[in-house]
Design a protein around this motif. Structure first.
Motif: not given
Length: 532
Positions: A149-155
């Motif tokens: 989730e964190e990587e997805f939000l950053t991307a």
């Protein structure tokens, strides 16, 4: 040939030869009234007339052939000239078309290059935006596969920021220029029609000289003419307004225009704005002056009018150098006193010598062989004119040179003047004497009598001689003053006569009797009537 047959027929039939028709080609028994010698003389006279006529016709034909040959040569030269001018004009026309075509082509090329540059810029920017958009699309697809989730939000945040700044969303998706070039469409139909109407320049027709309005007066000729009303060869009448006229004139001694115009040397008067012009300051040293005129418009000059012969009679003479004193030198229309010997160069010594002794006068026996039989000698520093006056009215002028001391001018009977006679000292000579030696004086002299004249020494003297009426007048031309008038009954041919001592004189001949002489003549005759 027909003329020759006619003349021979006249000869054989006796018409025009002095013989009657009954005495020609008859047996001798019928023509007993005429001797053989008379018949021969009459036949010879008729034959001489035929020969004279044939000689004149031969000369006329030779002049005609020379004129035709000259015209043919001129035609060939003029044809080459106008063809060369035509080629030059066509070359200039082609050059003008090429230059104009190059100019139009450059305009089209410049506009094409401008539009191409703009489209190339848009094409380059569009390709760059497309590449950026494809990269962003691929990154977004990869982001969808992220489970963290964190990587997805950053991307997702990065994608959102990149989309906001992406070139594809700031690029105009419409071409900045169009492919339309219709503004450069040409239609040269009018110009092409104009080229097809190209023709030779229209020129004015030849004017017509008005002979009745031509005036000869005071050594000036006034020529008048009428413009031609004809149209040019193209038939449209568009010769354009006549801007000016050109007149040419030439001197001749016969009024045969065919003979004189062929080899004439023409003088030109240009830029004439009226239909008349006066040619002044002429010397009438020929019987006729041939004149012709042509019109000129903005395009070119037209043909010359038919030449007209204007009669220009005047008294022409020169100095008879064979009669000149040995110390007088003739140079055309000028006579100068050039003394010989050392003493002769000093007028004072020469004057004293003449007063004290007659030894300076050479004897006839000493001078007859060396100086010529008709040459004046002794103290008669005289020279005569080379033309006689035995009738009519005559006029000429005299001007003393700046270094003159004494001169005489007048007329004389050539036969009555001895070699040692001085002008005005005999019954056969009349003169006006002027002197500024020691003191200024002027006198009229005839038959060894002198009448002093109280008038300033003139710088230009007019001499008028009317042989029939016996008038001899001397005029101060610059002041228009009658200096003296002789009345005589001339019985022999007269010649102009001049005496020069110390200095020189010039004469002007070929002059008409000036119009101002009428006033002097009427005044002189009125005074003569009153005195009688």
């Amino acid at each position: 040939m027909q003329l020759l047959h006619t003349l021979i027929l006249k000869l054989l039939t006796g018409r025009g030869c002095g013989l009657t028709s009954s005495c020609v080609l008859r047996p001798p028994s019928v023509c007993l009234c005429l001797s053989v010698s008379q018949v021969m003389d009459a036949q010879k006279e008729a034959l001489h007339r035929i020969i004279s006529t044939l000689a004149n016709k031969n000369e006329e034909l030779q002049n005609f052939l020379e004129m035709v040959d000259s015209t043919l040569t001129g035609l060939q030269e003029e044809s080459c000239k106008v063809v060369s001018e035509l080629e030059a004009e066509l070359d200039q026309l082609r050059c003008a078309l090429e230059e104009k075509g190059m100019e139009l082509r450059d305009i089209i090329t410049e506009e094409k290059q401008r539009k191409e540059a703009e489209l190339q810029r848009q094409l380059s920017e569009g390709k760059f935006a497309l590449l950026s958009c494809e990269e962003l699309l691929e990154f977004a697809n990869q982001t969808l596969s992220i489970t963290n989730e964190e990587e997805f939000l950053t991307a997702a945040k990065q994608i959102k920021e990149r989309v906001t700044m992406a070139p594809a969303f700031r690029l105009t998706t419409r071409p900045m220029v169009s492919d339309n070039m219709s503004q450069f469409t040409v239609d040269f139909s009018l110009e092409r029609a104009g080229l097809q109407r190209l023709h030779f320049l229209p020129v004015p027709r030849a004017p017509e000289i008005d002979v009745s309005s031509c005036v000869v007066r005071d050594n000036a000729i006034t020529v008048a003419w009428h413009p031609s009303n004809e149209v040019d060869s193209s038939g449209d009448g568009g010769v354009g307004p006549i801007e000016c006229y050109e007149l040419e004139y030439s001197k001749a001694n016969c009024d045969n225009l065919l003979r004189t115009t062929g080899g004439a040397c023409w003088e030109k008067v240009s830029d004439i704005r009226e239909t008349a012009v006066t040619i002044s300051g002429l010397k009438f040293d020929s019987r006729f002056v041939i004149v012709r005129v042509r019109a000129r418009n903005k395009a070119a000059a037209g043909e010359f009018s038919e030449p007209v012969a204007v009669e220009t009679t005047a008294f022409n003479f020169g100095f008879d150098a064979a009669t000149a004193h040995i110390e007088l030198k003739v140079h055309g229309d000028m006579v100068t006193w050039e003394p010989q010997g050392v003493k002769g160069h000093d007028p004072r010594l020469r004057g004293k010598e003449n007063k004290s002794s007659r030894s300076a006068t050479p004897s006839p026996s000493k001078t007859a062989g060396s100086r010529g039989r008709d040459r004046f000698a002794g103290e008669s520093y005289t020279v005569l004119g080379n033309q006689e006056m035995n009738g009519g009215r005559h006029y000429w002028e005299l001007c003393p040179l700046s270094d003159w001391k004494s001169y005489s001018v007048g007329v004389a009977y050539r036969a009555s003047l001895g070699r040692f006679d001085q002008l005005g000292k005999s019954t056969g000579s009349w003169c006006l004497h002027a002197s500024q030696w020691l003191q200024s004086s002027m006198a009229a002299k005839h038959n060894n009598r002198a009448k002093a004249l109280d008038w300033p020494l003139p710088q230009r003297i007019g001499i008028y001689c009317d042989y029939e009426n016996g008038d001899l007048l001397f005029i101060d031309v610059d002041r228009l003053r009658l200096l003296h008038a002789f009345r005589a009954k001339f019985s022999q041919p007269l010649v102009p006569a001049f005496t020069v001592w110390c200095g020189g004189i010039t004469i002007a001949t070929g002059l008409q009797v000036p119009s101002f002489m009428g006033n002097f003549l009427s005044t002189n005759r009125s005074l003569s009537s009153l005195s009688q």
